[in-house]
Structures are given as structure tokens and as C-alpha cells.
Design a protein around this motif. Structure first.
Motif, PDB file in Angstrom:
ATOM      1  N   VAL A  72       0.846  -1.211   0.000  1.00  0.00           N
ATOM      2  CA  VAL A  72       0.000   0.000   0.000  1.00  0.00           C
ATOM      3  C   VAL A  72       0.878   1.257   0.000  1.00  0.00           C
ATOM      4  O   VAL A  72       0.573   2.245  -0.676  1.00  0.00           O
ATOM      5  CB  VAL A  72      -0.964  -0.015   1.214  1.00  0.00           C
ATOM      6  CG1 VAL A  72      -1.857   1.217   1.199  1.00  0.00           C
ATOM      7  CG2 VAL A  72      -1.827  -1.266   1.184  1.00  0.00           C
ATOM      8  N   ILE A  73       2.003   1.175   0.747  1.00  0.00           N
ATOM      9  CA  ILE A  73       2.924   2.338   0.758  1.00  0.00           C
ATOM     10  C   ILE A  73       3.461   2.573  -0.655  1.00  0.00           C
ATOM     11  O   ILE A  73       3.543   3.711  -1.127  1.00  0.00           O
ATOM     12  CB  ILE A  73       4.061   2.120   1.790  1.00  0.00           C
ATOM     13  CG1 ILE A  73       3.464   2.240   3.204  1.00  0.00           C
ATOM     14  CG2 ILE A  73       5.192   3.140   1.609  1.00  0.00           C
ATOM     15  CD1 ILE A  73       4.362   1.799   4.328  1.00  0.00           C
ATOM     16  N   ASN A  74       3.779   1.470  -1.347  1.00  0.00           N
ATOM     17  CA  ASN A  74       4.276   1.607  -2.729  1.00  0.00           C
ATOM     18  C   ASN A  74       3.213   2.247  -3.632  1.00  0.00           C
ATOM     19  O   ASN A  74       3.520   3.090  -4.473  1.00  0.00           O
ATOM     20  CB  ASN A  74       4.660   0.233  -3.307  1.00  0.00           C
ATOM     21  CG  ASN A  74       5.880  -0.338  -2.598  1.00  0.00           C
ATOM     22  OD1 ASN A  74       6.601   0.384  -1.895  1.00  0.00           O
ATOM     23  ND2 ASN A  74       6.110  -1.648  -2.742  1.00  0.00           N
ATOM     24  N   ILE A  75       1.957   1.818  -3.413  1.00  0.00           N
ATOM     25  CA  ILE A  75       0.853   2.385  -4.216  1.00  0.00           C
ATOM     26  C   ILE A  75       0.758   3.887  -3.950  1.00  0.00           C
ATOM     27  O   ILE A  75       0.602   4.706  -4.867  1.00  0.00           O
ATOM     28  CB  ILE A  75      -0.485   1.675  -3.871  1.00  0.00           C
ATOM     29  CG1 ILE A  75      -0.480   0.242  -4.421  1.00  0.00           C
ATOM     30  CG2 ILE A  75      -1.677   2.454  -4.410  1.00  0.00           C
ATOM     31  CD1 ILE A  75      -1.663  -0.609  -3.999  1.00  0.00           C
ATOM     32  N   GLN A  76       0.864   4.253  -2.663  1.00  0.00           N
ATOM     33  CA  GLN A  76       0.763   5.671  -2.312  1.00  0.00           C
ATOM     34  C   GLN A  76       1.894   6.489  -2.953  1.00  0.00           C
ATOM     35  O   GLN A  76       1.674   7.578  -3.477  1.00  0.00           O
ATOM     36  CB  GLN A  76       0.796   5.812  -0.791  1.00  0.00           C
ATOM     37  CG  GLN A  76       0.599   7.252  -0.352  1.00  0.00           C
ATOM     38  CD  GLN A  76       0.547   7.391   1.145  1.00  0.00           C
ATOM     39  OE1 GLN A  76      -0.517   7.407   1.725  1.00  0.00           O
ATOM     40  NE2 GLN A  76       1.709   7.459   1.761  1.00  0.00           N
ATOM     41  N   ASP A  77       3.117   5.903  -2.924  1.00  0.00           N
ATOM     42  CA  ASP A  77       4.266   6.593  -3.543  1.00  0.00           C
ATOM     43  C   ASP A  77       4.015   6.804  -5.034  1.00  0.00           C
ATOM     44  O   ASP A  77       4.297   7.862  -5.586  1.00  0.00           O
ATOM     45  CB  ASP A  77       5.563   5.783  -3.340  1.00  0.00           C
ATOM     46  CG  ASP A  77       6.007   5.831  -1.879  1.00  0.00           C
ATOM     47  OD1 ASP A  77       5.471   6.683  -1.129  1.00  0.00           O
ATOM     48  OD2 ASP A  77       6.871   5.012  -1.497  1.00  0.00           O
ATOM     49  N   GLU A  78       3.454   5.733  -5.643  1.00  0.00           N
ATOM     50  CA  GLU A  78       3.163   5.805  -7.075  1.00  0.00           C
ATOM     51  C   GLU A  78       2.133   6.903  -7.354  1.00  0.00           C
ATOM     52  O   GLU A  78       2.252   7.670  -8.316  1.00  0.00           O
ATOM     53  CB  GLU A  78       2.641   4.427  -7.535  1.00  0.00           C
ATOM     54  CG  GLU A  78       2.252   4.297  -8.989  1.00  0.00           C
ATOM     55  CD  GLU A  78       3.439   4.430  -9.956  1.00  0.00           C
ATOM     56  OE1 GLU A  78       4.567   4.659  -9.488  1.00  0.00           O
ATOM     57  OE2 GLU A  78       3.217   4.349 -11.177  1.00  0.00           O
ATOM     58  N   PHE A  79       1.120   6.982  -6.460  1.00  0.00           N
ATOM     59  CA  PHE A  79       0.087   8.017  -6.603  1.00  0.00           C
ATOM     60  C   PHE A  79       0.732   9.415  -6.565  1.00  0.00           C
ATOM     61  O   PHE A  79       0.465  10.260  -7.423  1.00  0.00           O
ATOM     62  CB  PHE A  79      -0.974   7.883  -5.506  1.00  0.00           C
ATOM     63  CG  PHE A  79      -1.782   9.138  -5.317  1.00  0.00           C
ATOM     64  CD1 PHE A  79      -2.611   9.614  -6.337  1.00  0.00           C
ATOM     65  CD2 PHE A  79      -1.707   9.868  -4.135  1.00  0.00           C
ATOM     66  CE1 PHE A  79      -3.343  10.795  -6.180  1.00  0.00           C
ATOM     67  CE2 PHE A  79      -2.427  11.049  -3.977  1.00  0.00           C
ATOM     68  CZ  PHE A  79      -3.251  11.507  -5.004  1.00  0.00           C
ATOM     69  N   PHE A  80       1.605   9.646  -5.559  1.00  0.00           N
ATOM     70  CA  PHE A  80       2.237  10.969  -5.443  1.00  0.00           C
ATOM     71  C   PHE A  80       3.070  11.300  -6.684  1.00  0.00           C
ATOM     72  O   PHE A  80       3.090  12.431  -7.150  1.00  0.00           O
ATOM     73  CB  PHE A  80       3.095  11.064  -4.175  1.00  0.00           C
ATOM     74  CG  PHE A  80       2.250  11.278  -2.933  1.00  0.00           C
ATOM     75  CD1 PHE A  80       1.255  12.249  -2.903  1.00  0.00           C
ATOM     76  CD2 PHE A  80       2.436  10.512  -1.800  1.00  0.00           C
ATOM     77  CE1 PHE A  80       0.457  12.450  -1.776  1.00  0.00           C
ATOM     78  CE2 PHE A  80       1.652  10.698  -0.660  1.00  0.00           C
ATOM     79  CZ  PHE A  80       0.659  11.675  -0.663  1.00  0.00           C
ATOM     80  N   ARG A  81       3.736  10.260  -7.224  1.00  0.00           N
ATOM     81  CA  ARG A  81       4.560  10.489  -8.401  1.00  0.00           C
ATOM     82  C   ARG A  81       3.689  10.952  -9.577  1.00  0.00           C
ATOM     83  O   ARG A  81       3.965  11.970 -10.215  1.00  0.00           O
ATOM     84  CB  ARG A  81       5.321   9.193  -8.777  1.00  0.00           C
ATOM     85  CG  ARG A  81       6.382   9.380  -9.862  1.00  0.00           C
ATOM     86  CD  ARG A  81       6.865   8.060 -10.447  1.00  0.00           C
ATOM     87  NE  ARG A  81       5.831   7.281 -11.109  1.00  0.00           N
ATOM     88  CZ  ARG A  81       5.307   7.555 -12.298  1.00  0.00           C
ATOM     89  NH1 ARG A  81       5.717   8.613 -12.978  1.00  0.00           N
ATOM     90  NH2 ARG A  81       4.354   6.786 -12.829  1.00  0.00           N
ATOM     91  N   ILE A  82       2.588  10.201  -9.794  1.00  0.00           N
ATOM     92  CA  ILE A  82       1.692  10.544 -10.911  1.00  0.00           C
ATOM     93  C   ILE A  82       1.057  11.914 -10.679  1.00  0.00           C
ATOM     94  O   ILE A  82       0.947  12.737 -11.587  1.00  0.00           O
ATOM     95  CB  ILE A  82       0.601   9.456 -11.083  1.00  0.00           C
ATOM     96  CG1 ILE A  82       1.260   8.141 -11.489  1.00  0.00           C
ATOM     97  CG2 ILE A  82      -0.447   9.877 -12.101  1.00  0.00           C
ATOM     98  CD1 ILE A  82       0.341   6.946 -11.481  1.00  0.00           C
TER      99      ILE A  82
END
Ligand code: 0O2
Length: 267
Positions: free
Chosen positions: A228-238
Motif C-alpha cells: 500500500v505504501i508503494n501504491i501511495q508513492d506511485e500516486f504521489f509520483r503521478i
């Protein structure tokens, strides 16, 4: 004349105002939720003060025994729109509703008052439920643009200040301001599509971000925390990239992950 119990008489009018403000605000929410441009920008409501009711009754020679039938704006709703075109859309919305019945309408948009006042007025009958049963209330709905509202608010204050004896030079200034407001509304209508597009994109982006964050929060309860942390990081990047299409694609992808975990409907 029998005693007027003002608080008791005005209670149902206040209820009508409160209910209608909630209902019209709900229309705004529905449009926003659907990612669509709302023809209603803002809604306000007011109950006419007892002193204003007495003043109007006196001015119009209304017998106080009958003021509830004769004074139509004890309960007042004001709907503010961005563009003149929206006003007629709101009129249609009101006409299609089953919880209010039209008594009369006045189109002061196409038939500007001598003062320069512009607005669309509808008087409706609206039922409220009270301890004593159903009561039918008359409500005045004024629909106008932000610009028309600006003019009417200033003019109303000046009318109050000068108590109907407005100096000619101020009347003249207000008349010029009314002309300027008319042109402003026309100019804004000319760029309406552009503005609506911009606002729609803003709403769509806001809804997409809200969906993504809800999914992330729900997944955090049931999925692997690191994932989930990885998903959140990906969200911030996008998000920081600012690419709307990528954000929407990511949101759809996240929906599928959440669905796999049965996490979409978790509150
Ligand atoms: P308030 O203080 O806003 O409640 P009339 O008595 O003929 O002027 P009528 O027949 O009751 O008005 O209906 P009309 O003309 O539709 O006006 C109803 C309301 O519209 C007014 O309520 C004002 O709120 C608004 N309005 C009408 N004309 C003007 C205007 O020239 N300037 C401004 N600023 N507002 C206007 P009230 O009870 O007069 O006033």
C-alpha cells in the motif's frame, strides 16, 4: 383582529427555507459528484423579518388578517448562477420538481425593471410538515447571476439608506452600473464553454483523487502494508507529474486491486 402569534406563524416558513436550502445545495453536490458543471453556484435563504412584513403590509394596504396569502416572499430563496444561461436551466429544474408547485413567474432578465434590476422570480407552493399537520407555504425563489446579485445587493443597501429618496446622480450611476453588468454577463456567456470545460476538468480531477485516496485507505486495512505504501508513492509520483489521463488510468487500476481485496466498499 385576533392576536398574531408571530413565532408560531413564522416557524413553518423558517422550516421551508431551511429545507429548500438543503435541497438546492444537494443539487450542487449531485452535479459535482457526477463530475459535471453545476448550473447553481450558491444558494441562500432568508425569512422576512417581522418589521419588513409589517412595512410591506402597510405599503401595499394588506390587511394583517390575510398577510400570509398576500405577502409572497415571507420565505425567500436566492439561487446564484455563474451565467445567464444557467438561470433558465435552474428554472427548468424547478419546474420539473414534484415537491413544489409554481404559482407565478416574473422574468426580470428579459424585462429589466426601470431601476436596472435583473433577476428571475418564481413563487412556488411548498408543503412542510408540522405538529399540526401539513402546511402549504409560499416561497419566493430569486434566480440571478453573480454579477446581477452584486448590483442588486448594492442597490438594495442604497435604497435602504436613502429611504426611496435616492439622489438623481446616484440613481444615474446605478443605471450605468446596471448597463455594465449586462455587458459583463454577455461577455462571460461568450466564454462560458471554456470556463465550463475548465471547471469540469477540475471536478473530475478532484473526484479521481478522492477515489484513489479512499481506495488507498481501504487497502491499508486489508492488504500488505508495504504494497500500500508503494501504491501511495506511485500516486504521489503521478499526481506531481500532473498528467490527468495517467491519474485516471491509475485510479482504474487501483479499483481493480481494491476489488480483488474486496476493499472497495469498506468504509
Ligand atoms: P426585500 O427587502 O428584498 O424583501 P414591488 O412591491 O412591486 O416592488 P413585488 O410585487 O412584491 O415588488 O414583487 P417584485 O417586483 O418581484 O419584487 C420582489 C423582490 O424582488 C423585492 O422584495 C426585492 O427583493 C427584489 N427586487 C425587486 N425590485 C428590485 C429592485 O429594483 N432592486 C433590488 N435591489 N431588488 C429588487 P422586497 O420585499 O421589495 O424587498
Amino acid at each position: 383582529m385576533k392576536i398574531q402569534l408571530w413565532r408560531e406563524i413564522l416557524g413553518p416558513y423558517e422550516l421551508a427555507v431551511n429545507e429548500l436550502v438543503v435541497k438546492f445545495n444537494h443539487i450542487i453536490d449531485e452535479y459535482k459528484e457526477a463530475g459535471e458543471y453545476s448550473p447553481i453556484e450558491l444558494v441562500t435563504g432568508r425569512l422576512k423579518t417581522i418589521s419588513s412584513i409589517l412595512e410591506k403590509a402597510q405599503k401595499k394596504g394588506i390587511d394583517l388578517e390575510h398577510f400570509q396569502e398576500k405577502i409572497e416572499d415571507i420565505a425567500g430563496i436566492r439561487i446564484i448562477c455563474q451565467f445567464v444561461e444557467d438561470i433558465y436551466k435552474v428554472v427548468d429544474i424547478i419546474k420539473r420538481r414534484s415537491d413544489m408547485r409554481i404559482k407565478s413567474e416574473k422574468d426580470y432578465i428579459n424585462n429589466m425593471k426601470e431601476s436596472g434590476y435583473r433577476s428571475y422570480h418564481i413563487i412556488v407552493y411548498y408543503n412542510v410538515e408540522t405538529m399540526k399537520g401539513t402546511k402549504e407555504i409560499q416561497v419566493e425563489i430569486q434566480i440571478r447571476t453573480l454579477a446581477m446579485n452584486f448590483w442588486a445587493t448594492i442597490e438594495h443597501s442604497l435604497q435602504y439608506k436613502y429611504n426611496k429618496n435616492m439622489p438623481a446622480h446616484i440613481r444615474q450611476r446605478l443605471s450605468s452600473a446596471a448597463e455594465a453588468i449586462l455587458i459583463l454577463d454577455q461577455e462571460m456567456s461568450a466564454v462560458r464553454d471554456e470556463i465550463m470545460d475548465a471547471q469540469n476538468s477540475f471536478n473530475i480531477k478532484a473526484n479521481t483523487v478522492a477515489d484513489i485516496l479512499t481506495n488507498i485507505q481501504n487497502l491499508y486495512r486489508v492488504a500488505n502494508k508495504q504494497e500500500v505504501i508503494n501504491i501511495q508513492d506511485e500516486f504521489f509520483r503521478i499526481y506531481q507529474n500532473g498528467d490527468k489521463d495517467e491519474l485516471e488510468k491509475f485510479s482504474m487500476h487501483l479499483d481493480k486491486i481494491a476489488e480483488r481485496y474486496g476493499a472497495q466498499s469498506l468504509k
